[in-house]
Design a protein around this motif. Sequence first.
Motif, PDB file in Angstrom:
ATOM      1  N   ARG A  57      40.768  61.200  42.416  1.00  0.00           N
ATOM      2  CA  ARG A  57      40.100  60.516  41.299  1.00  0.00           C
ATOM      3  C   ARG A  57      39.362  61.534  40.418  1.00  0.00           C
ATOM      4  O   ARG A  57      38.154  61.461  40.232  1.00  0.00           O
ATOM      5  N   GLN A  96      51.207  56.521  29.766  1.00  0.00           N
ATOM      6  CA  GLN A  96      50.091  55.630  29.471  1.00  0.00           C
ATOM      7  C   GLN A  96      49.097  56.344  28.557  1.00  0.00           C
ATOM      8  O   GLN A  96      48.665  57.461  28.862  1.00  0.00           O
ATOM      9  N   GLU A 145      45.659  55.239  25.818  1.00  0.00           N
ATOM     10  CA  GLU A 145      44.807  54.273  25.125  1.00  0.00           C
ATOM     11  C   GLU A 145      44.232  55.004  23.917  1.00  0.00           C
ATOM     12  O   GLU A 145      43.602  56.050  24.059  1.00  0.00           O
ATOM     13  N   SER A 181      34.504  51.969  29.845  1.00  0.00           N
ATOM     14  CA  SER A 181      35.431  50.958  30.349  1.00  0.00           C
ATOM     15  C   SER A 181      36.725  51.608  30.824  1.00  0.00           C
ATOM     16  O   SER A 181      37.241  51.291  31.902  1.00  0.00           O
ATOM     17  N   TRP A 182      37.260  52.505  30.024  1.00  0.00           N
ATOM     18  CA  TRP A 182      38.510  53.183  30.409  1.00  0.00           C
ATOM     19  C   TRP A 182      38.310  54.000  31.669  1.00  0.00           C
ATOM     20  O   TRP A 182      39.154  53.961  32.579  1.00  0.00           O
ATOM     21  N   ARG A 221      36.194  53.542  34.085  1.00  0.00           N
ATOM     22  CA  ARG A 221      36.090  52.638  35.245  1.00  0.00           C
ATOM     23  C   ARG A 221      37.490  52.167  35.661  1.00  0.00           C
ATOM     24  O   ARG A 221      37.788  52.055  36.866  1.00  0.00           O
ATOM     25  N   ARG A 222      38.334  51.887  34.685  1.00  0.00           N
ATOM     26  CA  ARG A 222      39.668  51.388  35.019  1.00  0.00           C
ATOM     27  C   ARG A 222      40.544  52.458  35.660  1.00  0.00           C
ATOM     28  O   ARG A 222      41.211  52.201  36.661  1.00  0.00           O
ATOM     29  N   VAL A 223      40.537  53.686  35.127  1.00  0.00           N
ATOM     30  CA  VAL A 223      41.415  54.714  35.718  1.00  0.00           C
ATOM     31  C   VAL A 223      40.865  55.230  37.037  1.00  0.00           C
ATOM     32  O   VAL A 223      41.618  55.714  37.892  1.00  0.00           O
ATOM     33  N   ASP A 280      39.340  53.243  39.093  1.00  0.00           N
ATOM     34  CA  ASP A 280      39.381  52.082  39.978  1.00  0.00           C
ATOM     35  C   ASP A 280      37.992  51.762  40.518  1.00  0.00           C
ATOM     36  O   ASP A 280      37.793  51.518  41.711  1.00  0.00           O
ATOM     37  N   ARG A 281      37.029  51.699  39.584  1.00  0.00           N
ATOM     38  CA  ARG A 281      35.656  51.401  39.982  1.00  0.00           C
ATOM     39  C   ARG A 281      35.446  49.898  40.041  1.00  0.00           C
ATOM     40  O   ARG A 281      36.016  49.178  39.250  1.00  0.00           O
TER      41      ARG A 281
END
Length: 325
Positions: A160, A285, A287, A317-318, A320-322, A324-325
Motif C-alpha cells: 500500500r 486506471q 482519475e 477520497s482517492w 482512501r479508495r486506492v 482500501d481505507r
Amino acid sequence: MRVRPVPFDPTLSAVLDALPRTAGPELSLADVPRLREAATAFPTPPIAEVVGDRGIDAEELTVPGPDGAPDLAVTVLRPRRLTAPAPGLYNMHGGGMISGHRHQDAARLADLVEELGAVAVSVEYRLAPEHPDPAPVEDCYAGLVWMARGAAELGVDPGRVVVMGGSAGGGLAAGVALLARDRNGPALAGQLLLCPMLDDRNTTVSSHQYDGSGTWQRSMNLLGWRALLGDRAGGTAARVSPYAAPARAGDLSNLPPAFVEAGSAELFRDEDVAYASRIWAAGGQAELHIWQGAFHGFDVFAPGHEVTRAALATRLSWLRRVLDR
C-alpha cells in the motif's frame, strides 16, 4: 502560436496579482540562481512547527543513493502510535527540476499522515542544471527502493505505497512509476500526480496560453527542461528518456492507478489531460480533475479558497479508495 488564455477565477486572480513577479519573456541557465533566491520569498516552516502538537514523529535520515552517487537525505513522518503496518506515501517536491527541497511539502504530508494514519517519506533529489537527467529521477527511484526494502522497519505495508508529488515532483512520481514497472521494482498502489510536469516538447495549446502569466510560465518551463535535458529538450523521442519526460513513454499500460490534477488556467493542463487519456487508452486506471479557473499550485498559494478545499477533499477520497481505507 497565439491563443487566448482561459481566465483565472476572479478570487484566485487577486491572489496571483499579489505574488511577486519572477519570470521574464526569455530565461537562460544564468537565471537559475535568481529564481532559486526568489523561491525563498515563501519560507518553509521548520518541521517541528509543522508537526506541532499532533501525534506525529519526524525523523531525518540518510539513505543509499543510486549506484556511484551520493547518499540521499529523506524526511520521515509517521504516526506516533502505529499498531499495524500503515499505508506509505513517497513524496517528491516541485520546483521545475531546478529548485525546491524536501521540506516544502511537509504540511501537505503531515495532514495526510494524520488523516490516513500513513507513513510519509519525502526525498531530497539532486537538482538540474548541476545534476541533469538522469540524476533527479534515479535519486527518487533509489529512495523508493530504500523505502520498500525497509518497509517493516518503517512500519509500512509494502502493498500500500503511493508515489506522489506536485509539478516537477508529479513528473518525477510518474517517472518513478514507469521505472518501477520496467525494472520489476517495488509494487505501487497508486501515483498521485498533482499538476505534473510531464512533457518537454511544450507544443500543447495550454503551454502557449500561459506565456507571461500565472505562477509557472512558459519561459520558466522551457528553462526547467533545458536545465534537465540540455539540447535534447524538445528533440526527437529517441534522445529523451520517458523516465525524465513521462509524456514521451510509448507504453502506459500496467501502471498503478493514477490521480491526475491540474488547473484549467495553467500550462500543464493539456499534457496532464493527455497523460490520463493515454492511461485509459492502454486499459489502465486514471482519475482526472481539472479545476476551473485555477492556476498552477493554487492549493499552495490560496489554501483558503473553495477550489482548494474541494481539491484536498477529492485527493483524500482517492487515496482512501486506492489504499482500501
